[in-house]
Design an enzyme around this catalytic site. Structure first.
Site, PDB file in Angstrom:
ATOM      1  N   HIS A  24       0.870  -1.183   0.000  1.00 27.07           N
ATOM      2  CA  HIS A  24       0.000   0.000   0.000  1.00 27.07           C
ATOM      3  C   HIS A  24       0.902   1.226   0.000  1.00 27.07           C
ATOM      4  O   HIS A  24       1.664   1.436   0.940  1.00 27.07           O
ATOM      5  CB  HIS A  24      -0.895  -0.030   1.237  1.00 27.07           C
ATOM      6  N   LYS A 169     -11.528   5.245  -2.608  1.00 31.62           N
ATOM      7  CA  LYS A 169     -10.700   6.392  -2.230  1.00 31.62           C
ATOM      8  C   LYS A 169      -9.300   6.214  -2.788  1.00 31.62           C
ATOM      9  O   LYS A 169      -8.703   5.148  -2.650  1.00 31.62           O
ATOM     10  CB  LYS A 169     -10.646   6.520  -0.710  1.00 31.62           C
ATOM     11  N   LYS A 171      -5.320   7.515  -2.963  1.00 29.89           N
ATOM     12  CA  LYS A 171      -4.255   8.290  -2.335  1.00 29.89           C
ATOM     13  C   LYS A 171      -3.574   9.147  -3.397  1.00 29.89           C
ATOM     14  O   LYS A 171      -3.300   8.667  -4.507  1.00 29.89           O
ATOM     15  CB  LYS A 171      -3.223   7.352  -1.698  1.00 29.89           C
ATOM     16  N   ASP A 200      -7.530  11.510  -1.316  1.00 30.04           N
ATOM     17  CA  ASP A 200      -6.909  11.928  -0.053  1.00 30.04           C
ATOM     18  C   ASP A 200      -5.491  12.395  -0.350  1.00 30.04           C
ATOM     19  O   ASP A 200      -4.671  11.620  -0.835  1.00 30.04           O
ATOM     20  CB  ASP A 200      -6.881  10.756   0.932  1.00 30.04           C
ATOM     21  N   GLU A 226     -10.080  14.889   0.574  1.00 32.67           N
ATOM     22  CA  GLU A 226      -9.682  14.787   1.984  1.00 32.67           C
ATOM     23  C   GLU A 226      -8.333  15.473   2.192  1.00 32.67           C
ATOM     24  O   GLU A 226      -7.376  15.214   1.456  1.00 32.67           O
ATOM     25  CB  GLU A 226      -9.598  13.303   2.349  1.00 32.67           C
ATOM     26  N   ASP A 251      -8.918  15.520   8.054  1.00 34.66           N
ATOM     27  CA  ASP A 251      -8.383  14.334   8.731  1.00 34.66           C
ATOM     28  C   ASP A 251      -7.213  14.754   9.630  1.00 34.66           C
ATOM     29  O   ASP A 251      -7.380  14.907  10.844  1.00 34.66           O
ATOM     30  CB  ASP A 251      -7.969  13.281   7.703  1.00 34.66           C
ATOM     31  N   LYS A 275     -11.188   9.029  13.809  1.00 38.38           N
ATOM     32  CA  LYS A 275     -10.357   7.838  14.030  1.00 38.38           C
ATOM     33  C   LYS A 275     -10.049   7.789  15.512  1.00 38.38           C
ATOM     34  O   LYS A 275      -9.506   8.760  16.052  1.00 38.38           O
ATOM     35  CB  LYS A 275      -9.033   7.935  13.261  1.00 38.38           C
ATOM     36  N   GLU A 329     -14.170   3.898   5.998  1.00 41.63           N
ATOM     37  CA  GLU A 329     -13.168   3.259   5.119  1.00 41.63           C
ATOM     38  C   GLU A 329     -12.461   2.162   5.916  1.00 41.63           C
ATOM     39  O   GLU A 329     -11.250   1.997   5.822  1.00 41.63           O
ATOM     40  CB  GLU A 329     -12.180   4.298   4.592  1.00 41.63           C
TER      41      GLU A 329
END
Ligand code: MG
Length: 375
Positions: A24, A169, A171, A200, A226, A251, A275, A329
């Site tokens: 990732h 979503k 990145k 994001d 985001e 975030d 979160k 998510e």
């Protein structure tokens, strides 16, 4: 006479590394496995509660890593917790903040383990101890790291087909801004008609870059952006909220309830990403959700790429918060080849379904912990 709850007899920490199905990629780092700090809290009656500390792939997100969390818990927080009455968690949580500044991920790992131990002692699901549910399932967005358009589109279509995810979503931030925008425009031309596509930036752009390029992403059919600008730049977020018709989600700018109040007062976020890790546990996250509800700001359940344990810990709270109307998510366990619990989580039709057993609702699997423990 004062009714006493169960007392903490011991706190034990273990580092584990869970393999991923695929790497990732973030802007400056690529995650090959997810490191997890497992916290076990045992009460005087022998009940064990479990909690998890993770950050997305390393200390780039907020300065903490699983290694720093282990030191903070073992050396400073565990001695405070041992002997504490679980029926007085808010008081203990205040003492934790006075003894150790910052370090929210470490505090969350310990706090949620204590909540789990208390709920298991009472025979209640965590969501019941946390005040009761307003939903049974959480929609789950599938998140894809910064990769080439054809790779992203192929993975997105496969996940929509196999997992029923209703949104994707992406990145951003790993490429130079204009090239990254062109990359996402290309992805959106294939996906925006099929599903909701969000991006994001993890604070990668300055305000000028965001002002120039985000309208192009809006034009391309992106549904939400985001954290386009750095965490500290709340005024830039406010101006971008005013500029764009699509929602801007905060975030990194949203850690504490004080941040929530500032963002709400400045109208600097259309959606809040909650979160439990970044905010230091259930109590602080609940205060943030209350500010959001008072300000009419919808919330989304964000992820630090938790394993099934940390994912469930977050989901139990999210299920109790009326302001969480923008799904989640919580896809971390789906990115991993295995978890630390006795059963996999119940993902169906693009959503996470909550279990009803005591505490987290699923038990720790000691064989799996032993298999993945760091040596
Ligand atoms: Mg984020």
């Amino acid at each position: 006479m004062t009714a006493a709850g169960p007392r903490v007899a011991s706190v034990r920490t273990t580092l584990v590394d869970l393999p991923l199905r695929r790497p990732h990629q973030f802007r400056d780092s690529t995650m090959e496995a997810q490191a997890v700090l497992l916290v076990r809290v045992t009460t005087g009656d022998g009940v064990v509660g479990v909690g998890e500390g993770v950050v997305p792939g390393g200390p780039w997100w907020g300065g903490e890593s699983v290694e720093t969390m282990q030191v903070v818990v073992d050396r400073y927080l565990a001695p405070l917790a041992v002997g504490a009455d679980l029926g007085r968690l808010p008081e203990l949580r205040g003492r934790m903040d006075r003894l150790v500044a910052a370090n929210p991920f470490a505090k969350c790992a310990l706090e949620t383990a204590m909540w789990d131990a208390w709920a298991r002692t009472l025979g209640l699901p965590l969501h019941a101890l946390l005040g009761g549910r307003c939903r049974d399932v959480l929609p789950v967005t599938w998140a894809i790291g910064a990769a080439d358009p054809d790779v992203v589109v192929e993975e997105a279509l496969a996940r929509i087909e196999s997992g029923g995810h209703a949104s994707i979503k992406l990145k951003m931030g790993a490429l130079e801004p204009a090239a990254d925008t062109a990359r996402v425009e290309k992805i959106a031309s294939s996906l925006a008609q099929v599903t909701s596509v969000r991006v994001d930036l993890n604070g990668a752009w300055d305000e000028l870059t965001a002002t120039r390029l985000l309208p192009r992403l809006e034009q391309a059919g992106i549904d939400l952006v985001e954290q386009p600008t750095p965490a500290w730049d709340v005024e830039a977020l406010a101006r971008l909220c005013a500029l764009l018709r699509i929602p801007v989600m905060a975030d990194e700018s949203l850690g504490s309830d004080h941040d929530a109040l500032t963002l709400a007062a400045r109208r600097a976020a259309d959606v809040f990403s909650l979160k439990i890790g970044k905010s230091g546990g259930y109590l602080a996250t609940r205060r943030i959700a209350a500010v959001a509800q008072a300000a009419g700001i919808p919330c989304h359940g964000g992820t630090g790429i938790e394993s099934s344990l940390g994912t469930l810990a977050g989901a139990h709270l999210l299920a109790t918060l009326p302001a969480v109307t923008w799904g989640s998510e919580l896809f971390g366990p789906l990115l991993m080849t295995d978890g630390l619990l006795t059963e996999p989580l119940d993902y169906r039709d693009g959503a996470l379904h909550l279990p009803d057993g005591p505490g987290l609702g699923i038990d720790l699997d000691e064989d799996r912990v032993a298999r993945y423990a760091r040596r």
